[in-house]
Scaffold this motif. Structure first.
Motif, short mmCIF file in Angstrom:
data_model
loop_
_atom_site.label_atom_id
_atom_site.label_comp_id
_atom_site.label_asym_id
_atom_site.label_seq_id
_atom_site.Cartn_x
_atom_site.Cartn_y
_atom_site.Cartn_z
N LEU A 87 0.80 -1.21 0.00
CA LEU A 87 0.00 0.00 0.00
C LEU A 87 0.84 1.27 0.00
O LEU A 87 0.32 2.36 -0.25
CB LEU A 87 -0.95 0.01 1.21
N ASN A 88 2.13 1.15 0.27
CA ASN A 88 2.99 2.32 0.25
C ASN A 88 3.64 2.56 -1.11
O ASN A 88 4.35 3.55 -1.29
CB ASN A 88 4.09 2.19 1.32
N ALA A 89 3.40 1.65 -2.07
CA ALA A 89 3.97 1.83 -3.41
C ALA A 89 3.38 3.08 -4.06
O ALA A 89 2.20 3.38 -3.91
CB ALA A 89 3.68 0.61 -4.28
N PRO A 90 4.19 3.85 -4.80
CA PRO A 90 3.71 5.11 -5.38
C PRO A 90 2.94 4.89 -6.68
O PRO A 90 3.25 4.01 -7.47
CB PRO A 90 5.01 5.87 -5.64
N LEU A 91 1.93 5.73 -6.88
CA LEU A 91 1.22 5.82 -8.15
C LEU A 91 1.17 7.29 -8.57
O LEU A 91 0.98 8.17 -7.73
CB LEU A 91 -0.21 5.29 -8.03
N MET A 92 1.32 7.53 -9.86
CA MET A 92 1.36 8.90 -10.38
C MET A 92 0.06 9.26 -11.09
O MET A 92 -0.53 8.45 -11.80
CB MET A 92 2.53 9.06 -11.35
N LEU A 93 -0.37 10.50 -10.88
CA LEU A 93 -1.50 11.06 -11.60
C LEU A 93 -1.04 11.49 -12.99
O LEU A 93 -0.14 12.30 -13.13
CB LEU A 93 -2.05 12.28 -10.84
N ARG A 94 -1.69 10.92 -14.01
CA ARG A 94 -1.34 11.24 -15.40
C ARG A 94 -2.40 12.16 -16.00
O ARG A 94 -3.56 12.12 -15.61
CB ARG A 94 -1.25 9.96 -16.22
N ARG A 95 -2.01 12.96 -16.97
CA ARG A 95 -2.96 13.83 -17.65
C ARG A 95 -4.10 13.02 -18.27
O ARG A 95 -5.26 13.45 -18.27
CB ARG A 95 -2.24 14.65 -18.73
N ALA A 96 -3.79 11.85 -18.78
CA ALA A 96 -4.80 11.02 -19.44
C ALA A 96 -5.82 10.46 -18.47
O ALA A 96 -6.88 9.96 -18.89
CB ALA A 96 -4.11 9.85 -20.17
N PRO A 129 -1.16 17.03 -13.10
CA PRO A 129 -0.53 15.77 -13.49
C PRO A 129 0.90 15.71 -12.95
O PRO A 129 1.59 16.72 -12.85
CB PRO A 129 -0.55 15.81 -15.01
N GLY A 130 1.33 14.51 -12.61
CA GLY A 130 2.65 14.31 -12.03
C GLY A 130 2.61 14.10 -10.53
O GLY A 130 3.58 13.63 -9.94
N LEU A 131 1.48 14.45 -9.91
CA LEU A 131 1.32 14.20 -8.49
C LEU A 131 1.49 12.71 -8.21
O LEU A 131 0.89 11.87 -8.89
CB LEU A 131 -0.06 14.66 -8.02
N THR A 132 2.30 12.37 -7.23
CA THR A 132 2.55 10.98 -6.87
C THR A 132 2.17 10.75 -5.41
O THR A 132 2.55 11.53 -4.54
CB THR A 132 4.02 10.61 -7.10
N MET A 133 1.40 9.69 -5.17
CA MET A 133 0.96 9.35 -3.82
C MET A 133 1.06 7.84 -3.61
O MET A 133 1.00 7.06 -4.58
CB MET A 133 -0.51 9.75 -3.61
N PRO A 134 1.16 7.40 -2.36
CA PRO A 134 1.08 5.96 -2.08
C PRO A 134 -0.29 5.41 -2.47
O PRO A 134 -1.30 6.12 -2.42
CB PRO A 134 1.29 5.88 -0.57
N ILE A 135 -0.33 4.15 -2.84
CA ILE A 135 -1.60 3.49 -3.20
C ILE A 135 -2.63 3.67 -2.09
O ILE A 135 -3.82 3.86 -2.36
CB ILE A 135 -1.35 2.00 -3.50
N ARG A 136 -2.18 3.61 -0.85
CA ARG A 136 -3.10 3.77 0.29
C ARG A 136 -3.90 5.08 0.19
O ARG A 136 -5.09 5.12 0.48
CB ARG A 136 -2.30 3.75 1.59
N ASP A 137 -3.23 6.14 -0.24
CA ASP A 137 -3.91 7.44 -0.32
C ASP A 137 -4.88 7.48 -1.50
O ASP A 137 -5.94 8.11 -1.42
CB ASP A 137 -2.88 8.56 -0.44
#
Length: 281
Positions: free
Chosen positions: A65-74, A88-96
């Motif tokens: 759950l702490n792995a990062p995911l990035m917000l993409r424009r698409a 876009p480009g915002l990165t958060m842990p999967i938990r968030d």
């Protein structure tokens, strides 16, 4: 049983759409059903099995759950949520991402997580865990939903109540994962299931064994409202409370997205009847 069902039908007087419900007393396992096997569009309630699939994959060691995911424009999509307004480009842990999907029903977070876990994986999880009438049909796409509200997800109140009860009872995945899901859903539906219930004011020093808790997921589309939830008093160990799912559809009232819409009020009235029967005595 007939007395409760009569009270529920009376509470629905004046509601011009369809509705169905399934509820279960967590202490006695007594069930209350009214057209509970009927299939309804889920709207955002379908996010619950997305979350369960996510937690299963975490338990299977595919990621944490702490792995990062990035917000993409698409990923941009409208509707409910906060992320559509961020860069876009915002990165958060999967938990968030999961918190935003469940707590504020963020649609962008939902689509990102469906991509992450895999749409087919969600339906595979549902089949494996005996929810054959619950289906995620596609990512959130308002063009498709406008054609038919069932194009996002479909389910019966019976299956959704079994699902939320299983989460509360630490089934399907580990107790820690279930507690995390309840945290992510904490207070969701306060305007529906919780509308007429006696929750303690914020900061209250009420003893823990008397405090009322709510966790669940809501869904809304034009003319439809839904909620699956668990309501309990005191510690988890007492199992003192109830689970319920109420689903409505085809309400012909003009849609103003009001917190006092007929479907929302109906869910609140039904929850109060169940509370009075199972917790209020």
């Amino acid at each position: 049983m007939s007395t409760i069902l009569s009270a529920i039908e009376q509470a629905a007087t004046g509601f011009n759409g369809r509705f169905a419900l399934a509820a279960q007393n967590l202490q006695t396992n007594e069930s209350i059903r009214l057209r509970a096997d009927d299939i309804y569009p889920t709207a955002s309630v379908i996010k619950l099995p997305v979350l369960l699939t996510l937690m299963q994959q975490v338990e299977d060691g595919l990621y944490d759950l702490n792995a990062p995911l990035m917000l993409r424009r698409a990923d941009k999509i409208g509707g409910s949520g906060l992320l559509q307004h961020l860069s876009p480009g915002l990165t958060m842990p999967i938990r968030d991402w999961a918190f935003l999907m469940m707590s504020i029903s963020d649609n962008l977070a939902t689509n990102v997580l469906i991509d992450h876990v895999g749409l087919d994986a969600v339906n595979t999880w549902l089949n494996k865990n005996d929810y054959p009438d619950v289906r995620l049909h596609r990512k959130i796409d308002f063009g498709e939903i406008a054609k038919d509200q069932r194009n996002l997800g479909t389910a019966s109140p019976e299956s959704l109540t079994r699902m939320i009860t299983a989460v509360f009872r630490h089934q399907h995945v580990s107790p820690a994962a279930c507690d995390e899901m309840l945290r992510l859903m904490d207070g969701v539906g306060a305007d529906r299931t919780g509308r007429y219930l006696p929750f303690s004011p914020y900061g209250s020093d009420e003893p823990e064994e008397q405090k009322l808790h709510l966790a669940g997921k809501t869904g809304s589309l034009v003319g439809m409202r839904a909620q699956t939830a668990v309501v309990w008093r005191g510690s988890w160990q007492t199992q003192q409370g109830f689970a319920l799912t109420v689903m409505t559809a085809d309400d012909p009232s003009p849609e103003h997205w009001s917190p006092d819409s007929p479907g929302v009020l109906l869910i609140g009235r039904i929850a109060k009847i169940l509370y009075d029967e199972m917790l209020g005595k």
